[in-house]
Write an enzyme that holds these catalytic residues in place. Structure first.
Site, PDB file in Angstrom:
ATOM      1  CG  ASP A 106      43.759  35.190  52.556  1.00  0.00           C
ATOM      2  OD1 ASP A 106      44.872  35.146  51.999  1.00  0.00           O
ATOM      3  OD2 ASP A 106      43.367  34.283  53.324  1.00  0.00           O
ATOM      4  CE1 TYR A 129      40.288  26.644  50.011  1.00  0.00           C
ATOM      5  CE2 TYR A 129      41.752  28.545  50.086  1.00  0.00           C
ATOM      6  CZ  TYR A 129      40.727  27.798  50.638  1.00  0.00           C
ATOM      7  OH  TYR A 129      40.129  28.199  51.802  1.00  0.00           O
TER       8      TYR A 129
END
Length: 297
Positions: A106, A129
Site C-alpha cells: 500500500d 521504501y
C-alpha cells in the site's frame, strides 16, 4: 510444476512453503541459498544464474527490502533489492516462460483521503521504501513477462514479530499505552496471503490474461489504536489469567511518533477486483488476528 520460491523464511515465505506444496515441486531459497543456488536478491548475477539453473514454471518472490525507516539512509541497497532484482527475475522468467508472482505494498500510494484505493489509483509514495516497491512493479510490467503482483498491507504472522505481540509485551510492562489513531488499514495474515497465492496461480497459468496487479488484504478497516484494543480484549478472553499491567490505551496522532520515513494514513485497499476475478471471499481482519492470538497465547 516446478516453483522457485525466494524469501522462504520470511513471514509470507514460510506460509508459502505450506500453501504451494500441493501445486508441485518447490525449490525454496533464503538469502543464504543452498546447493549452489542463490536466493540473495542483492546478488543480481547469482539470481539470474539460479533461475537459469532451476528452469521453474513459476517464480514466487516473497523476498524484499522491508526496513521502511532504514531505507531512507540505505536507498541504494533498497533499490537493488526492490527494483533491480525484480527486474532480473522478470527478464529471466520471460526467457524461460515462467509466471512471476511478486508482492508489493500500500506504500505505493500517498495515503490521502479515506476511501479504499482501487488498483488503478494514481500512485505517490511518501518514502524510499514505497518508491522502490513501485519501481519494482514497473520493472516487472515493462519486462513484458507473465506476472501477478499482489499489493498487501499490515502483514503479520504468528511466527516472528508483529504489532499484536508488541502490544501484549508493552501491556505487561506499562499501565498506559499510546497508539496511533489516524492511520487506517486491514491487518492481513501471512497465511491468508499464501493461501490466496496458491489459489490464483493455477488460474493465471491457464489464463495469462488474468494476471496483472491486484490488491490483497483482509476485509474491513481499523486504526492501530482500535487494533490494539481488539488485541488486548481478545487476549483477556482467551487467557483470563494473563497478567496485564495496562489500565489505559490512549489514542494519539501520527506526529506523536516521528520516524525517518513518512507513513500513509490511508492504507485501505479495494480488493473487489481480486475477489471477482478469482472467485474469492476475503475474511474479516478479526478472524485472522483472533486465530493468531489463539496460537500464541
Amino acid at each position: 510444476m516446478k516453483i522457485l520460491l525466494l524469501g522462504k523464511n520470511g513471514q509470507v515465505g514460510w506460509e508459502l512453503q505450506r500453501s504451494l506444496a500441493p501445486l508441485g515441486e518447490i525449490v525454496a531459497l533464503d538469502r543464504i541459498g543452498q546447493d549452489g543456488l542463490c536466493g540473495d536478491l542483492s546478488d543480481l548475477d547469482g539470481l539470474a544464474a539460479t533461475v537459469r539453473a532451476v528452469q521453474p514454471e513459476v517464480i514466487v518472490n516473497a523476498a524484499a527490502y522491508t526496513a521502511v525507516d532504514k531505507a531512507e539512509s540505505e536507498s541504494a541497497l533498497a533499490h537493488r533489492i526492490n527494483v533491480e532484482a525484480p527486474g532480473v527475475l522478470a527478464r529471466e522468467a520471460k526467457a524461460c516462460g515462467a509466471l512471476l508472482v511478486h508482492y508489493s505494498t500500500d506504500y505505493v500510494f500517498d495515503g490521502s483521503g479515506d476511501r479504499p484505493w482501487p488498483v488503478d489509483s494514481a500512485t505517490g509514495p511518501l518514502n524510499v521504501y514505497g518508491a522502490t516497491k513501485l519501481a519494482g512493479e514497473q520493472a516487472i510490467v515493462q519486462a513484458g513477462v507473465a506476472h501477478l503482483i499482489l499489493r498487501t498491507s499490515w502483514v503479520y504472522a504468528a511466527r516472528g514479530g508483529n504489532f499484536a505481540k508488541t502490544m501484549l509485551r508493552l501491556a505487561k510492562e506499562r499501565e498506559r499505552l499510546t497508539v496511533i489513531d489516524d492511520q487506517w488499514g486491514a491487518p492481513t495474515g501471512a497465511e491468508l496471503i499464501a493461501d490466496v497465492t496458491a489459489h490464483v496461480i493455477p488460474q493465471v497459468r491457464a489464463r495469462p490474461q488474468d494476471g496483472g496487479i491486484y490488491h490483497l488484504a483482509a476485509s474491513g478497516f481499523v486504526t492501530w489504536f482500535a487494533y490494539a484494543n481488539h488485541v488486548l480484549a481478545r487476549a483477556r478472553q482467551l487467557n483470563p489469567d494473563l497478567q496485564l499491567a495496562v489500565t489505559e490505551v490512549a489514542p494519539v496522532a501520527t506526529e506523536a511518533f516521528p520516524t525517518p520515513a513518512r507513513r500513509p494514513r490511508n492504507s485501505r485497499l479495494d480488493t473487489q477486483q481480486l475477489q471477482a476475478r478469482f472467485g474469492l471471499i476475503l475474511p474479516p481482519w478479526q478472524h485472522g488476528v483472533d486465530r493468531m492470538l489463539a496460537e500464541i497465547l
